[in-house]
Structure formats: C-alpha cells, structure tokens
Design an enzyme around this catalytic site. Structure first.
Site, PDB file in Angstrom:
ATOM      1  N   THR A 212       0.856  -1.195   0.000  1.00 39.86           N
ATOM      2  CA  THR A 212       0.000   0.000   0.000  1.00 39.86           C
ATOM      3  C   THR A 212       0.889   1.240   0.000  1.00 39.86           C
ATOM      4  OG1 THR A 212      -1.833  -1.025   1.143  1.00 39.86           O
ATOM      5  CG2 THR A 212      -1.515   1.307   1.571  1.00 39.86           C
ATOM      6  N   GLY A 264      -0.626  -2.320   6.380  1.00 41.55           N
ATOM      7  CA  GLY A 264      -0.515  -3.570   7.125  1.00 41.55           C
ATOM      8  C   GLY A 264      -1.799  -4.358   7.050  1.00 41.55           C
TER       9      GLY A 264
HETATM   10  N1  ASP Z   1      -3.833  -2.096   4.777  1.00 43.41           N
HETATM   11  C1  ASP Z   1      -4.147  -2.571   3.471  1.00 43.41           C
HETATM   12  C2  ASP Z   1      -5.459  -3.300   3.506  1.00 43.41           C
HETATM   13  O1  ASP Z   1      -5.688  -4.043   4.433  1.00 43.41           O
HETATM   14  C3  ASP Z   1      -3.105  -3.484   2.913  1.00 43.41           C
HETATM   15  C4  ASP Z   1      -1.730  -2.898   2.896  1.00 43.41           C
HETATM   16  O2  ASP Z   1      -1.379  -2.070   3.723  1.00 43.41           O
HETATM   17  O3  ASP Z   1      -0.962  -3.275   2.013  1.00 43.41           O
HETATM   18  O4  ASP Z   1      -6.221  -3.182   2.594  1.00 43.41           O
END
Ligand code: ASP
Length: 345
Positions: A212, A264
């Site tokens: 992300t 996360g």
């Molecule tokens: N936090 C994001 C989600 O759960 C994933 C990520 O941080 O890569 O959609």
C-alpha cells in the site's frame, strides 16, 4: 572598467547567494513522509536490482511532493502528487500493480484528509479510476460526502473528469501469480483439513509484502494532510474493504495533532483504529510521536496484526514506525535532500 564590472558581478552573486540562504533559513518548515507498504521485506526477499528500483521510485515520489511544498503549494497537493507517482508504478500495491481479489479483479481503496479543516474523502472498491487518490480528493472537495463505494464512486470519478481506464490497466503478471499462489495454499488447506474459514480469518497466513502507498505532508502554511491508496489484500473476497479508506483507521490528519498513513493487515488496523489512536495519544496524553505510534502498533500486534505507520506533526517532527520486517519509506524536508530506506536498519 573591466575590474569594476567584475566587482559588480561578484557583489551581485554574493547578494544572490545571501538572499537565497536567507530564504532557506526563514522558510517555514516543510516536510513530506511517504511509505510504499510494509511486510516481509528483507535483504533475502529482494534482489539488489529490485532494491534500486524501489529506492529510485520512492525518491521520485518524494521529489514530486517536495516540488509542490517548496513552491508554496498545499499539503493536499503534495500528498496527491507523491501518491500519484507510486500509483502509476507497478512496484506498489496501488493503482497499476494492485493485488487481485479472490475473483481475479482489482478493487482499489483510497482516502485523503485535510488537517486544517478535517474534511476527508474516500473511495472503496473502485475498478476504473486510474488514480484512486484523485477520486478520494474529488469526493472531499466536490461532494458533501466522505466516502463513496464501487460503481457509484467510479461513476462520480468519471463525472468529475478524472482519468478512467479499462480494469485490465491495473493487471500485472507478478500480482496475478501472487493470487495463484494464495489460491493454491487455500486449496491445500481446504483439501486436507477443511480449515478454510480459519485461513480467511488470518490474512497474515500469506507471506507477502503489503505494498500500500501513503503520504503525510506539512506545507509552508502550517497545514497537515494525509493520504493512503491501495489494492487491498491478495485473495480478498468481493466487496472487502480494508483500513486504507477508513478515516481514523488507515488515514487521519488534524493540524492540532498529527497526520498519519498506515499500511498492514487492514482488519486489525480497523479494529484498533490505528491512525486515530495515535492522534488521540498525542492530543490527550501529549505523548511523543514515536511512543504513540509504538503503542498503536503494539495494539495491532496484540490481535495478530502487523504493519507500519508514518506520522507527522505541525512542527515537522515525524516517525516511520513498523513491526514488520521492513517498510518502504522515505522523507524530505526544507533542505530538499530525499532520504529513503527499506529494511529495519
Ligand atoms: N492495509 C491494506 C489493507 O488491508 C493493505 C496494505 O497495507 O498493504 O487493505
């Protein structure tokens, strides 16, 4: 005569240098902090070439945001420009290169928050907006709402004149293979002991980098902003929405406290309201940013989550904290020198 001209030129040059030094010294603090995701990122899981590519793209994103801040632009625009660079790169799980859902689609989430007004905008499950962060900004600036989802959000983005793409634009072979692996694992578990439900409940079962992207910025006018953009999690079920577009979970900004962007295991970030948790500790307990971030990440860890946050306050103090093995991250301030890092070091 020649001598006089030379002296004049030298004097002019000295004055120019002096005034530009003065300008730098007196300029209000500006700062941009970015992340490109946290996860199992170690020297063993990345080749030196990949490391170089990631660092170059993070630097490009920092420079794009810095150009805005240095010329007196707003923190919102700096966050947008810097996130656009990462959304357009297949290296990150946002925009092009987003992860796939269980059904083999790309459903993207993004959010923005303005620390000055505490206005916010978010989109979830969009499939055709090239830069979801731009759609989140449009929701904030051009609608009375905070969040729009799926076809409605796609339609709104189109009506606002944002760049619309065919859903296949987001596809990369790497992410497709990642989905196939996740599906295989799921199949094995299902075939052998029927624990599929438990697997879905534990997104950390999949060993992958989150990817992300997010940015927090402080502009010359003393205003904070935070933005986050993502493809979510590989193999997520249709309609699943993570923390990234949830104000207070994956994103938050308030001039009085901090700007935060998280990455996360989204479910755990939602359940502990990570971004607002950090702001609340700064506001009510007057905790330093590192401490507040660590406490919030400890709460995420306590329910088996992992990831990281970037946090920035009005004085330009910042932290890039994570409890995973690594986090793509970087920062740039008044001196215009980008700093990027990936591993724990
Ligand atoms: N936090 C994001 C989600 O759960 C994933 C990520 O941080 O890569 O959609």
């Amino acid at each position: 005569m020649k001598n006089i001209n030379y002296k004049l030129a030298t004097l002019t040059l000295c004055t120019l240098f002096a005034s530009s030094a003065l300008a730098n010294n007196t300029q209000a603090p500006i700062r941009l902090v970015i992340h490109g995701g946290a996860g199992t990122i170690t020297k063993d899981t990345i080749t030196p070439e990949q490391e170089k590519e990631y660092k170059a793209k993070l630097t490009e994103a920092l420079n794009a945001g810095y150009a805005v801040l240095n010329s007196g632009g707003t923190s919102i625009e700096a966050v947008q420009k810097s996130i656009n660079v990462m959304e357009d790169s297949p290296l990150f799980n946002a925009g092009k290169g987003a992860v796939f859902t269980h059904d083999g689609r790309n459903e993207l989430d993004a959010s923005i928050m303005d620390g000055k007004t505490r206005k916010a905008g978010a989109v979830a499950g969009v499939t055709t907006v090239k830069n979801p962060i731009n759609a989140a900004i449009a929701v904030m600036e051009k609608s009375p709402h905070v969040m729009m989802v799926s076809q409605g959000a796609d339609l709104f983005a189109k009506e606002q004149g944002l760049t619309i793409v065919d859903p296949s634009y987001f596809r990369t072979e790497y992410r497709w293979q990642q989905l196939q692996k996740a599906l295989e694992k799921e199949q094995v578990v299902l075939d052998h002991d029927g624990k599929t439900a438990a697997l879905f409940a534990d997104p950390m079962m999949y060993d992958y980098k989150y990817g992300t992207v997010g940015a927090v910025a402080l502009d010359q006018h003393g205003n904070l902003a935070a933005g986050t953009s993502t493809g979510g999690m590989t193999n997520k079920r249709y309609g699943r929405v993570g923390d990234s577009p949830i104000i207070g979970a994956g994103n938050y900004a308030d001039n009085e406290t901090v700007a935060v962007s998280a990455t996360g295991s989204g479910e755990m970030f939602i359940r502990t309201l990570t971004a607002f948790n950090i702001a609340a500790q700064v506001k009510y307990q007057k905790l330093p940013l590192e401490q507040a971030a660590q406490n919030a990440l400890d709460e995420v860890k306590a329910i088996n989550g992992s990831g990281g946050v970037i946090v920035l306050d009005k004085s330009g103090n910042y932290t890039m904290s994570f409890n995973s093995e690594g986090m793509y991250r970087g920062t740039i301030g008044n001196d215009g020198k980008p700093l990027v890092a990936i591993y724990k070091d």
